[in-house]
Design a protein around this motif. Structure first.
Motif, PDB file in Angstrom:
ATOM      1  N   LEU A   1       0.010   7.249   6.624  1.00 56.80           N
ATOM      2  CA  LEU A   1      -0.935   6.337   7.312  1.00 56.80           C
ATOM      3  C   LEU A   1      -2.690   6.236   6.762  1.00 56.80           C
ATOM      4  O   LEU A   1      -2.653   4.661   6.093  1.00 56.80           O
ATOM      5  N   HIS A   2      -3.251   6.901   7.104  1.00 53.25           N
ATOM      6  CA  HIS A   2      -4.278   7.050   6.658  1.00 53.25           C
ATOM      7  C   HIS A   2      -4.707   6.838   5.132  1.00 53.25           C
ATOM      8  O   HIS A   2      -5.892   6.217   5.037  1.00 53.25           O
TER       9      HIS A   2
ATOM     10  N   LEU B   1      -2.043   5.305   3.363  1.00 58.14           N
ATOM     11  CA  LEU B   1      -2.415   4.003   2.837  1.00 58.14           C
ATOM     12  C   LEU B   1      -3.503   2.871   3.384  1.00 58.14           C
ATOM     13  O   LEU B   1      -4.272   2.427   2.295  1.00 58.14           O
ATOM     14  N   TYR B   2      -4.001   3.358   4.124  1.00 58.29           N
ATOM     15  CA  TYR B   2      -4.980   2.545   4.890  1.00 58.29           C
ATOM     16  C   TYR B   2      -5.850   2.387   4.744  1.00 58.29           C
ATOM     17  O   TYR B   2      -6.840   3.259   5.417  1.00 58.29           O
TER      18      TYR B   2
ATOM     19  N   LEU C   1      -8.979  -1.238   3.796  1.00 59.92           N
ATOM     20  CA  LEU C   1      -9.375  -2.795   4.497  1.00 59.92           C
ATOM     21  C   LEU C   1     -10.774  -2.880   4.764  1.00 59.92           C
ATOM     22  O   LEU C   1     -10.588  -4.054   5.126  1.00 59.92           O
TER      23      LEU C   1
ATOM     24  N   LYS D   1     -10.652  -7.337   4.902  1.00 56.17           N
ATOM     25  CA  LYS D   1     -12.061  -7.534   5.361  1.00 56.17           C
ATOM     26  C   LYS D   1     -12.522  -8.361   5.191  1.00 56.17           C
ATOM     27  O   LYS D   1     -12.644  -9.643   4.862  1.00 56.17           O
TER      28      LYS D   1
ATOM     29  N   CYS E   1       7.700 -11.512   2.757  1.00 53.70           N
ATOM     30  CA  CYS E   1       6.520 -11.189   3.772  1.00 53.70           C
ATOM     31  C   CYS E   1       6.085 -12.007   4.006  1.00 53.70           C
ATOM     32  O   CYS E   1       4.876 -12.911   5.177  1.00 53.70           O
TER      33      CYS E   1
ATOM     34  N   ASP F   1       4.128 -13.327   1.721  1.00 51.82           N
ATOM     35  CA  ASP F   1       2.144 -13.491   0.682  1.00 51.82           C
ATOM     36  C   ASP F   1       2.330 -14.314  -0.375  1.00 51.82           C
ATOM     37  O   ASP F   1       3.003 -14.355  -0.708  1.00 51.82           O
TER      38      ASP F   1
ATOM     39  N   GLY G   1      -2.564 -13.048   3.041  1.00 53.76           N
ATOM     40  CA  GLY G   1      -1.221 -11.787   3.206  1.00 53.76           C
ATOM     41  C   GLY G   1      -1.615 -10.563   3.518  1.00 53.76           C
ATOM     42  O   GLY G   1      -2.488 -10.817   4.071  1.00 53.76           O
ATOM     43  N   CYS G   2      -1.036  -9.299   3.435  1.00 56.92           N
ATOM     44  CA  CYS G   2      -0.548  -8.126   3.762  1.00 56.92           C
ATOM     45  C   CYS G   2      -2.433  -7.264   3.596  1.00 56.92           C
ATOM     46  O   CYS G   2      -2.941  -8.091   3.142  1.00 56.92           O
ATOM     47  N   ALA G   3      -2.638  -7.006   4.544  1.00 55.34           N
ATOM     48  CA  ALA G   3      -3.460  -5.575   4.077  1.00 55.34           C
ATOM     49  C   ALA G   3      -4.291  -5.241   2.793  1.00 55.34           C
ATOM     50  O   ALA G   3      -5.167  -5.739   1.336  1.00 55.34           O
ATOM     51  N   ILE G   4      -2.638  -4.567   2.451  1.00 56.84           N
ATOM     52  CA  ILE G   4      -2.552  -4.207   1.013  1.00 56.84           C
ATOM     53  C   ILE G   4      -2.251  -4.867  -0.179  1.00 56.84           C
ATOM     54  O   ILE G   4      -3.444  -5.082  -0.939  1.00 56.84           O
TER      55      ILE G   4
ATOM     56  N   ARG H   1       6.383  -1.266   0.376  1.00 58.94           N
ATOM     57  CA  ARG H   1       5.628  -1.857   0.523  1.00 58.94           C
ATOM     58  C   ARG H   1       4.727  -1.655  -1.175  1.00 58.94           C
ATOM     59  O   ARG H   1       3.193  -2.649  -1.106  1.00 58.94           O
TER      60      ARG H   1
ATOM     61  N   CYS I   1       3.832  -5.183  -2.094  1.00 55.99           N
ATOM     62  CA  CYS I   1       2.432  -6.310  -1.331  1.00 55.99           C
ATOM     63  C   CYS I   1       1.322  -5.953  -2.280  1.00 55.99           C
ATOM     64  O   CYS I   1       0.164  -6.294  -3.388  1.00 55.99           O
TER      65      CYS I   1
END
Lengths: 422, 150
Positions: B4-5, B7-8, B13, B17, B39, B41, B63-66, B125, B128
């Protein structure tokens, strides 16, 4: 479930509840699974529900000991398969409280049921200038078939609006009804908002103007005791796989006199009484709408699912699901920056939410790593997403085999979401 | 580092933002829309193409973060590049996010795009991450059609 009791204190888990969820969970083999090394928390029930062993075994039993075609053979297997198939129809009749078993048509699912009505009743009765009325909270499968029909016929699709809580505006709905309205098609329970629509009033309003009503019961039949006779609805649709049954099987209920007057949907075997190259005479209902070899194993599986729910008691499950809904609503509301989309007074245990600055897709990915299965996206209801000004939501849909502890796991997971995504 | 880390990552991130080049471009000469029906996006890409070189590029959408970070980093990466260079980077990026990246260092230099290596552990993902690249290709080909990930 549709229960009017509101006395449950949301923050407390009922101690020693009569509903033995631990025992019930043992009936669902998949609930023992681990995902990414964590116990599975299955909150995607509105997409498809898990199946109890009884359903899985009923399907398997058909192939092991009863496999043959129905309505065709004179041999032992076929006779017995036919009998089991028709018994499942009687169970479905009982489940929906239909007046007669021939008012139950087996279809692939709610989508096919709605397409069947649009393609037969709709094509026969809706003409240029006529109107079909739906609501703003419909699933695509209760929008697109009507759009296709209206496009073909030069008819108009009218959409009844909803308020910010996700409740149908009944007065606005009634204003849409008129001499041009040939059919009302609305969902009984919203798959996104959980809203339980006031279907009795909807039907009364429509019937005052002699307009038939189709109810999309894909979500409702899971949470609400459906009585098509008491409702006096003209068509009702059910998805077997959301009702703990197999995929690829569903129900269309229609009043006999409507079904009899409708042209057939698919042509083929079993839907005829005689065929010559000059003229084919169609079979009586329900066979008229069941061309070809049906999903026999799936039908028997659905029958087993109905038996399971009968033994469990839908009302019992309803009370428990309402407690889960109250507990989850309260717990999620305490998470900073989380907003629940769909806060109708009458609501089934379906909770959609958004989190400030976070996209549901990312939320879903982090939760998945915790073993939690939620649905993220537009839930096949894009116009509804537009209505609430969100591109997508995260949805947790809870049923009777879910637990308060699983809701705690979800809350913990959502805190982790914040920690990782900021 | 957990999957997870990976990926993000912070870079992703941050770009999500505070996306770079997140603006409309009234004088663009190539534009295309991308849509991921799974999704929801949506991305609109604006390109100012000068001969076969990308002079400027920007985007808008949700869209999503990715997908947002991918769009942001795409605009940084392809600005000033030729069409051939863009194709080569896209191929390398695609291999990276689908886990087919060459480890012998012979692939194209991906620079900052390397932060997307974690996507390969999350097959659902991949779309994305690649949506905006498909959209760029659609814009450069001058097509009217909406690029989708399907």
């Amino acid at each position: 479930m549709a229960t009017t009791t509101r006395e449950v204190t949301p923050t407390t888990k009922p101690a020693g509840a009569a509903f033995d969820v631990a025992r019930i969970r043992r009936d669902f083999p998949i609930l023992k699974a681990k995902v990414h090394g964590k116990p599975l928390v299955y909150f995607d029930n509105a997409a498809t529900a898990q199946k109890p062993r009884q359903v899985i075994e009923a399907e398997q039993q058909f192939y092991l000991s009863l496999c043959s075609n129905v309505h065709r053979g004179v041999h032992w297997l076929s006779e017995n398969a036919t009998q089991a198939y028709e018994e499942a129809r009687a169970k479905a009749q009982h489940f929906l409280n239909a007046a007669e078993s021939r008012e139950i048509i087996f279809v692939r699912g709610t989508t096919e049921a709605i397409n069947l009505v649009a393609g037969t009743y709709g094509r026969k009765n809706v003409q240029a200038g006529d109107e079909v009325v739906i609501s703003a909270m419909e699933h695509h499968s209760n929008i697109v078939p009507w759009q296709m029909l209206c496009e073909e016929k030069g008819a108009k699709l009218r959409v009844a609006p909803i308020n910010d809580r996700g409740e149908l505006l009944l007065e606005e709905f009634e204003k849409l009804l008129g001499p041009r309205t040939k059919l009302v098609a609305v969902t009984h329970v919203s798959n996104v908002l959980g809203t339980i629509n006031p279907v009795r009033q909807i039907i009364e309003m429509a019937h005052r103007q002699s307009i038939p009503v189709l109810l999309d019961g894909a979500q409702a039949a899971v949470h609400v005791k459906v009585d098509v006779c008491a409702l006096d609805c003209d068509f009702y649709t059910v998805s077997g796989h959301k009702l703990y049954g197999p995929t690829g099987i569903g129900l269309l209920y229609g009043k006999a006199k409507l079904l009899e007057a409708m042209p057939p949907y698919h042509g083929g075997g079993d839907m005829i009484s005689s065929v010559s190259f000059e003229k084919t005479l169609y079979n009586v209902i329900p066979c008229k709408f069941e061309a070809g070899t049906p999903n026999i194993a799936g039908t028997l599986g659905l029958g087993a699912a109905i038996d399971y729910l009968d033994a469990l008691g839908l009302e019992n499950a309803a009370r428990y699901e309402h407690q889960l809904l109250m507990y989850a609503t309260d717990a999620l509301s305490r998470i900073p920056g989380l907003r629940i989309v769909g806060t109708a007074k009458e609501k089934a245990s379906v909770i959609s939410f958004v989190m400030d600055g976070l996209h549901p897709h990312d939320v879903g990915t982090v939760l998945d790593q915790e073993g939690i299965a939620v649905r993220t996206g537009h839930h096949c209801a894009q116009p509804l997403m537009d209505r609430f000004g969100v591109p997508a939501t995260t949805r947790a849909s809870l049923v009777f085999y879910n637990t308060f502890e699983e809701i705690d796991v979800l809350v913990k997971g959502l805190h982790k979401v914040r920690e990782i995504l900021g | 580092m957990s999957d997870l880390h990976a990926l993000y990552q912070e870079v992703i991130l941050d770009h999500c933002k505070r996306p770079h080049n997140f603006r409309p471009m009234p004088d663009s000469n190539r534009t295309a829309q991308g849509y991921n029906p799974l999704c929801g996006d949506k991305v609109t890409l604006f390109v100012k193409l000068d001969g076969d070189r990308i002079f400027d590029v920007s985007f808008q959408g949700s869209g999503c973060a990715i997908s947002t970070a991918s769009a942001s980093l795409l605009t940084e990466t392809v600005k000033g590049k030729t069409l051939a260079e863009v194709e080569s980077i896209f191929a390398g990026f695609h291999d990276l996010v689908t886990g087919k990246a060459k480890t012998d260092g012979k692939g194209p230099a991906l620079g900052k795009l390397a932060v997307f290596s974690g996507v390969s552990e999350f097959p659902v993902r991949v779309k994305c991450a690649t949506l905006v690249w498909h959209t760029l290709r659609s814009a450069l080909q001058g097509g009217e059609a909406v690029a989708t990930t399907e």
